[in-house]
Design a protein around this motif. Sequence first.
Motif, short mmCIF file in Angstrom:
data_model
loop_
_atom_site.label_atom_id
_atom_site.label_comp_id
_atom_site.label_asym_id
_atom_site.label_seq_id
_atom_site.Cartn_x
_atom_site.Cartn_y
_atom_site.Cartn_z
N SER A 408 6.66 4.02 2.54
CA SER A 408 5.21 4.08 2.82
C SER A 408 4.43 3.33 1.75
N GLN A 409 4.83 3.52 0.49
CA GLN A 409 4.13 2.82 -0.59
C GLN A 409 4.20 1.30 -0.42
N ALA A 410 5.41 0.81 -0.14
CA ALA A 410 5.58 -0.65 0.00
C ALA A 410 4.70 -1.18 1.12
N VAL A 411 4.64 -0.43 2.22
CA VAL A 411 3.82 -0.88 3.36
C VAL A 411 2.34 -0.86 2.99
N LYS A 412 1.93 0.19 2.29
CA LYS A 412 0.50 0.29 1.93
C LYS A 412 0.08 -0.81 0.96
N ILE A 413 0.98 -1.23 0.10
CA ILE A 413 0.67 -2.37 -0.78
C ILE A 413 0.62 -3.65 0.06
N ALA A 414 1.63 -3.84 0.91
CA ALA A 414 1.71 -5.06 1.72
C ALA A 414 0.50 -5.20 2.65
N LYS A 415 0.00 -4.04 3.10
CA LYS A 415 -1.15 -4.05 4.01
C LYS A 415 -2.40 -4.63 3.33
N GLN A 416 -2.42 -4.54 2.00
CA GLN A 416 -3.56 -5.08 1.27
C GLN A 416 -3.38 -6.56 0.94
N MET A 417 -2.20 -7.11 1.28
CA MET A 417 -1.93 -8.53 1.03
C MET A 417 -1.27 -9.11 2.27
N PRO A 418 -2.01 -9.20 3.38
CA PRO A 418 -1.43 -9.56 4.68
C PRO A 418 -0.61 -10.85 4.61
N GLY A 419 0.57 -10.77 5.21
CA GLY A 419 1.42 -11.95 5.33
C GLY A 419 2.32 -12.20 4.13
N THR A 420 2.07 -11.50 3.03
CA THR A 420 2.88 -11.72 1.82
C THR A 420 3.98 -10.67 1.74
N PRO A 421 5.24 -11.08 1.68
CA PRO A 421 6.31 -10.10 1.48
C PRO A 421 6.16 -9.45 0.10
N ILE A 422 6.16 -8.13 0.09
CA ILE A 422 6.02 -7.37 -1.16
C ILE A 422 7.31 -6.60 -1.41
N LYS A 423 7.90 -6.87 -2.55
CA LYS A 423 9.09 -6.10 -2.93
C LYS A 423 8.69 -5.07 -3.98
N LEU A 424 8.77 -3.82 -3.57
CA LEU A 424 8.43 -2.72 -4.48
C LEU A 424 9.71 -2.18 -5.10
N LEU A 425 9.69 -2.02 -6.41
CA LEU A 425 10.82 -1.39 -7.11
C LEU A 425 10.27 -0.37 -8.09
N TRP A 426 10.82 0.84 -8.02
CA TRP A 426 10.43 1.86 -8.98
C TRP A 426 11.19 1.66 -10.29
N SER A 427 10.53 1.98 -11.39
CA SER A 427 11.24 2.05 -12.67
C SER A 427 12.09 3.33 -12.65
#
Lengths: 728, 151
Positions: A408-427
């Motif tokens: 859900s977090q990755a999608v919510k970030i990506a939704k704010q940057m339409p069209g850009t693949p966002i790779k989320l990684l937790w520390s």
Amino acid sequence: MTTVPGLSRRGFIVGTGATGLTIGILAACGPGGKDAPAEAGPPPPEVNAWVHIGTDDIVTVRIARSEMGQGTLTGLAQLVAEELECDWDYVKTEYPTPGQNLARDRVWGDFLTGGSRGIRTSHDYVREGGAAARMMLVQAAANRWGVPVEECSAAKSIITHSPSGKTLRFGEVVADAAELPAPESVTLKDPSEWKIVGQSVQRLDTVDKVTGKQQYTTDMKMDGMLNAAVKAAPKRGGSLKSFDAEAVSSMPGVKAVVQVDDTSVAVVADYWWQAKTALDTLPIEWEDGEGSNFSSSAFEADLDAGLTASETFVGNQAGDVDAAFSNAAQVIEAKYNAPHQNHACMEPMNAIAVWTPEKCEVWCPTQNGEAALAATSEAADLPIQNCEVYKQLLGGGFGRKGASDYISQAVKIAKQMPGTPIKLLWSREEDMEQGFFHPITKAYCQGALDADGNLTGLKIRISGQSILAGIMPQALTDGADMIVFQGLLPSGVDARVEDQTIKYTFPNLLVDHAMRNPPVRPGFWRGVNANQNAIYLECFMDELAHAAGRDPLEFRLAHLKDSPKMATVLQAVADKSGWGADDGLSRGLCCFYSFGSYTAACAEVTVGDDGELKMHRIVAATDPGYGVNPQQIDAQVAGSFVYGLSAMLHQEITFEDGETQQKNFNTYNSMRIAEMPEVETLVMPSGGFWGGVGEPTIAVAPPAVLNAIFAATGKRIRQLPIKDQALR
Amino acid sequence: MATLKVNGQVMTVDVDDSTPLLWVIREQLGLTGTKYGCGIAECGACTIHIDGQAVRSCVYPVGALAGDEEITTIEGLSEDGSHPVQQAWVELDVPQCGFCQPGMIMAAAGLLNDNPDASDEDIDATITNICRCGTFTRVRKGIHLAKTKKA
């Protein structure tokens, strides 16, 4: 990048027919037919939903369950290949996607991979899929030759017409086979005829894991992809109040600082290291909420109160336990505890998401593909048909990746940057703080012995946290969490938990639960409540045996007369270990039934004069009914011991002011090779039922070791983890 | 700017000196076999070789390199997966999820570089990598088996 095959409409029809029983079972809970998923590629030829065969004879078996190291990919492929009669050397696997499953009326059934169910709840329909595909291939060959199908048979990917000796390869008839109607019924082989199932074949997925070629989600690259690091409120119940994006916006590589949701903020940068570096310096203000002052040490009092509270949920009751205690010659009591723990998968939580106003796609490790798809749809604010999830190999799951929070977090970030693949990684620190923690409990065990040392009454009071109340309240039974009683439940009462019942027979018994829920999100942690329940039951059984002056093996067997299967595995580990031998080793026993399998362990330890514990060997036995791949069962047994013994030795998550005090492996240790005992696994499938493999044995190692420590020292360890407690 | 020699190739990357070698290898060089597990040199998932010695790259600032060191990652351990440790790992089906295994293999290969006849005690003292799937019994067998194999 992963390519995702689409699936043809024709395949759907054949697939549906070929696995008629599957559909029959699953249609009731399936969501019904839906439009094709967002990303439907060119249709590949397939015999049915489970099997695709190329003209080169390569067999691709579709696997609905997630591979996270437990070997389910290989085991399920063995089951399909067995009935398909293909050459094992030609077998490959692939995952269908949750979107395809939805579009095809859940033809692959449940994607959820947890509860050691990968094989035991799908062996029938995957074998039927393989058998149906074989029948269609053989029929296609018979049609080509113009001979009766009864005269033809398949073996090792070759169809033979016995009277003439003519042969055809699977790859030569697959196109014809795919056009045939699915058989109306299939007959599965008797287990005595198995040639691939039951064999210790090598895993299908090893080679790339030793060369660095194996891709996990965090290793994937896409054009224009950016990397995100995230921080959620470190305190329980906390939320995000404000952050100063300006302070980091000019740092190297930083592209954006975004609020993810009410509780978390993320930095997006060219590289993850840049994102994390900026996030670490980002000024953030948090708001406290319910649970933000939670303290594990203060919660002890709540747990202690539960140990003697009068209001409880009863899990198992037999005979007249009060009378047994009134008439006892001797009453034995002990209190045990089990702390919060984190899963600490080696691969921290991560996901890749691409969002546009039309569709959202996610690549991620997940134990629950369909829940991940639903979470994607919700976070993306798009219809589920416009979303797709591409499951990747998990770098460990252990129950943690059944949750979809990181997706859900990755999608919510990506939704704010339409069209850009966002790779989320937790520390790792984020992973430690934002867990779904193994629940905290204590137990008050009481036993009544008569003058002859017979156990006439047993009471186990569990006080503490309910996983279901925390994350699945709809699964509670009139408020009670029956999973709390894993391995202690009565047989023949509730079919949903029949695989978690106690195998001892006690004349007078009371097992009950005083629910005490801290403001800490609980989760299913490999073995779940079997971990501590096995300690509570099996360490206390050891205490009772010693108090009664009886041999712990004999004492247990006296109560296993109604469970010859359990008695068999227990006796096997005792015999193999040399129970009673005078060889300088101290031994401890445990037997436990969970996830449908009968398991036992005999630990051999020494404790030095300085209190140093050395675990020399653990002999383990499991009867999972059928053993699909014995060498992988051995791997799961030894591996589960590392997980369970790490917890027993080292692991405890504690909270102060609502925040975990452990942030990484330096304070939340995991056992290393130097601590690892030799493990000898006795795989003892007795047939007639299907039990789990990944989890059941985890529960038997810690009690066996704790009982062996007592045998060595005369001192009981009841407080876990052992950590820095003096053993002498 | 940093110059590194990785798997025999000299490369120059535009990166802050404080960046851990792990992230240069993974992100700038795109060699993703080496894994992030903890960032504090506890778990060993990031183990690589510098001049044949096993090193935890997650706490090794790229600026600390002189530039002429021979850095080897899992991708460069052998051309075709034929390093004795890799052969042994395949033969024994050592990996489960596999995430920690590049680091585990590099640690094992580093041990055997130093000590081709490593004993159980040497393994205990040297291999301190974390594996949450719990492959340790096969890791130990694998190291002993690797001693008998040729590249």
